[in-house]
Design a protein around this motif. Structure first.
Motif, PDB file in Angstrom:
ATOM      1  N   MET A   1       0.780  -1.277  -0.083  1.00 18.36           N
ATOM      2  CA  MET A   1       0.118   0.151   0.151  1.00 18.36           C
ATOM      3  C   MET A   1       0.928   1.284   0.105  1.00 18.36           C
ATOM      4  N   ILE A   2       0.738   2.189  -0.808  1.00 19.98           N
ATOM      5  CA  ILE A   2       1.365   3.528  -0.845  1.00 19.98           C
ATOM      6  C   ILE A   2       0.541   4.448  -0.097  1.00 19.98           C
ATOM      7  N   ASP A   3       1.405   5.122   0.966  1.00 16.13           N
ATOM      8  CA  ASP A   3       0.812   6.014   1.781  1.00 16.13           C
ATOM      9  C   ASP A   3       0.441   7.282   0.802  1.00 16.13           C
ATOM     10  N   SER A   4      -0.663   7.860   1.185  1.00 20.64           N
ATOM     11  CA  SER A   4      -1.095   9.446   0.407  1.00 20.64           C
ATOM     12  C   SER A   4      -1.387  10.086   1.453  1.00 20.64           C
ATOM     13  N   TRP A   5      -1.691  11.244   1.023  1.00 17.46           N
ATOM     14  CA  TRP A   5      -1.991  12.250   2.142  1.00 17.46           C
ATOM     15  C   TRP A   5      -3.644  12.475   2.351  1.00 17.46           C
ATOM     16  N   VAL A   6      -4.034  12.772   3.432  1.00 17.11           N
ATOM     17  CA  VAL A   6      -5.487  12.869   3.835  1.00 17.11           C
ATOM     18  C   VAL A   6      -5.679  14.274   4.477  1.00 17.11           C
ATOM     19  N   THR A   7      -6.409  14.921   3.691  1.00 18.36           N
ATOM     20  CA  THR A   7      -6.722  16.363   4.270  1.00 18.36           C
ATOM     21  C   THR A   7      -7.975  16.467   4.920  1.00 18.36           C
ATOM     22  N   ILE A   8      -7.704  17.243   6.212  1.00 16.62           N
ATOM     23  CA  ILE A   8      -9.028  17.251   7.223  1.00 16.62           C
ATOM     24  C   ILE A   8      -9.227  18.904   7.147  1.00 16.62           C
ATOM     25  N   LYS A   9     -10.747  19.171   7.150  1.00 16.41           N
ATOM     26  CA  LYS A   9     -11.009  20.345   6.893  1.00 16.41           C
ATOM     27  C   LYS A   9     -11.812  20.645   8.262  1.00 16.41           C
ATOM     28  N   LEU A  10     -11.220  21.900   8.976  1.00 15.92           N
ATOM     29  CA  LEU A  10     -11.957  22.277  10.286  1.00 15.92           C
ATOM     30  C   LEU A  10     -12.072  23.695  10.190  1.00 15.92           C
ATOM     31  N   THR A  11     -13.280  24.071  10.925  1.00 14.55           N
ATOM     32  CA  THR A  11     -13.415  25.617  11.105  1.00 14.55           C
ATOM     33  C   THR A  11     -12.224  26.117  12.076  1.00 14.55           C
ATOM     34  N   ARG A  12     -12.126  27.298  12.142  1.00 10.03           N
ATOM     35  CA  ARG A  12     -11.134  27.718  13.180  1.00 10.03           C
ATOM     36  C   ARG A  12     -11.717  27.374  14.544  1.00 10.03           C
ATOM     37  N   GLU A  23      -3.555  19.320  23.279  1.00  9.13           N
ATOM     38  CA  GLU A  23      -2.579  19.672  24.190  1.00  9.13           C
ATOM     39  C   GLU A  23      -2.717  19.204  25.521  1.00  9.13           C
ATOM     40  N   LYS A  24      -4.224  19.215  26.074  1.00  5.59           N
ATOM     41  CA  LYS A  24      -4.149  18.305  27.346  1.00  5.59           C
ATOM     42  C   LYS A  24      -3.773  17.001  27.185  1.00  5.59           C
ATOM     43  N   LEU A  25      -4.195  16.320  26.263  1.00  6.35           N
ATOM     44  CA  LEU A  25      -4.016  14.671  26.100  1.00  6.35           C
ATOM     45  C   LEU A  25      -2.555  14.606  25.954  1.00  6.35           C
ATOM     46  N   GLN A  26      -1.791  15.471  25.386  1.00  2.00           N
ATOM     47  CA  GLN A  26      -0.228  15.041  25.335  1.00  2.00           C
ATOM     48  C   GLN A  26       0.315  15.421  26.498  1.00  2.00           C
ATOM     49  N   THR A  27      -0.128  16.374  27.374  1.00  2.20           N
ATOM     50  CA  THR A  27       0.509  16.624  28.864  1.00  2.20           C
ATOM     51  C   THR A  27       0.207  15.631  29.725  1.00  2.20           C
ATOM     52  N   ALA A  41       2.056   9.138  16.757  1.00  2.00           N
ATOM     53  CA  ALA A  41       2.511   9.856  15.709  1.00  2.00           C
ATOM     54  C   ALA A  41       1.623  10.910  14.907  1.00  2.00           C
ATOM     55  N   PRO A  42       0.349  10.302  14.763  1.00  2.00           N
ATOM     56  CA  PRO A  42      -0.580  11.144  14.065  1.00  2.00           C
ATOM     57  C   PRO A  42      -1.123  12.170  14.929  1.00  2.00           C
ATOM     58  N   ILE A  43      -1.482  11.769  16.172  1.00  2.00           N
ATOM     59  CA  ILE A  43      -1.467  12.602  17.238  1.00  2.00           C
ATOM     60  C   ILE A  43      -0.740  14.205  17.359  1.00  2.00           C
ATOM     61  N   HIS A  44       0.461  13.823  17.324  1.00  2.00           N
ATOM     62  CA  HIS A  44       1.691  14.624  17.309  1.00  2.00           C
ATOM     63  C   HIS A  44       1.736  15.495  16.011  1.00  2.00           C
ATOM     64  N   THR A  45       1.272  14.803  15.137  1.00  2.00           N
ATOM     65  CA  THR A  45       1.506  15.565  13.497  1.00  2.00           C
ATOM     66  C   THR A  45       0.279  16.579  13.386  1.00  2.00           C
ATOM     67  N   ILE A  46      -1.163  16.055  13.971  1.00  2.00           N
ATOM     68  CA  ILE A  46      -1.982  16.793  14.002  1.00  2.00           C
ATOM     69  C   ILE A  46      -2.110  18.113  15.116  1.00  2.00           C
ATOM     70  N   THR A  49       0.589  20.574  13.631  1.00  2.00           N
ATOM     71  CA  THR A  49      -0.155  21.391  12.378  1.00  2.00           C
ATOM     72  C   THR A  49      -1.041  22.444  12.816  1.00  2.00           C
ATOM     73  N   LEU A  50      -1.808  22.096  13.799  1.00  2.00           N
ATOM     74  CA  LEU A  50      -2.708  23.133  14.573  1.00  2.00           C
ATOM     75  C   LEU A  50      -2.035  24.300  15.274  1.00  2.00           C
ATOM     76  N   ASP A  51      -0.905  23.872  15.905  1.00  2.00           N
ATOM     77  CA  ASP A  51      -0.081  24.977  16.490  1.00  2.00           C
ATOM     78  C   ASP A  51       0.651  25.909  15.249  1.00  2.00           C
ATOM     79  N   LYS A  52       0.905  25.340  14.382  1.00  2.00           N
ATOM     80  CA  LYS A  52       1.407  26.282  13.219  1.00  2.00           C
ATOM     81  C   LYS A  52       0.447  27.016  12.692  1.00  2.00           C
ATOM     82  N   SER A  53      -0.950  26.781  12.680  1.00  2.00           N
ATOM     83  CA  SER A  53      -1.811  27.250  11.932  1.00  2.00           C
ATOM     84  C   SER A  53      -2.882  28.376  12.685  1.00  2.00           C
TER      85      SER A  53
END
Length: 77
Positions: A1-12, A23-27, A41-46, A49-53
């Protein structure tokens, strides 16, 4: 299986509330909540990404913005 990107759209509001929750989960002891280390890994990636956005995370009135976002999302439910 080849990995591909998944895009998730959220309101602000959704992104802000989710970012705060992640953040609470990670602490906490993540292994108590997430029983499979492969999920970390996906939790940290998400979260990263949110932190940067979301400059709101660093605003002096962050708590008020977060609460307002929560209220708007609750009203939609």
């Amino acid at each position: 299986m080849i990995d591909s990107w998944v895009t998730i759209k959220l309101t602000r509001d959704e992104a802000l509330v989710l970012s705060h929750w992640l953040e609470k989960l990670q602490t906490t002891n993540l292994s108590q909540v997430v029983d499979d280390p492969a999920v970390w890994a996906p939790i940290h990636t998400i979260a990263g990404t949110l932190d940067k956005s979301l400059p709101e995370l660093f605003a002096s009135d962050y708590a008020e913005r977060l609460e307002a976002a929560r209220q708007r999302l609750r009203a939609e439910d």
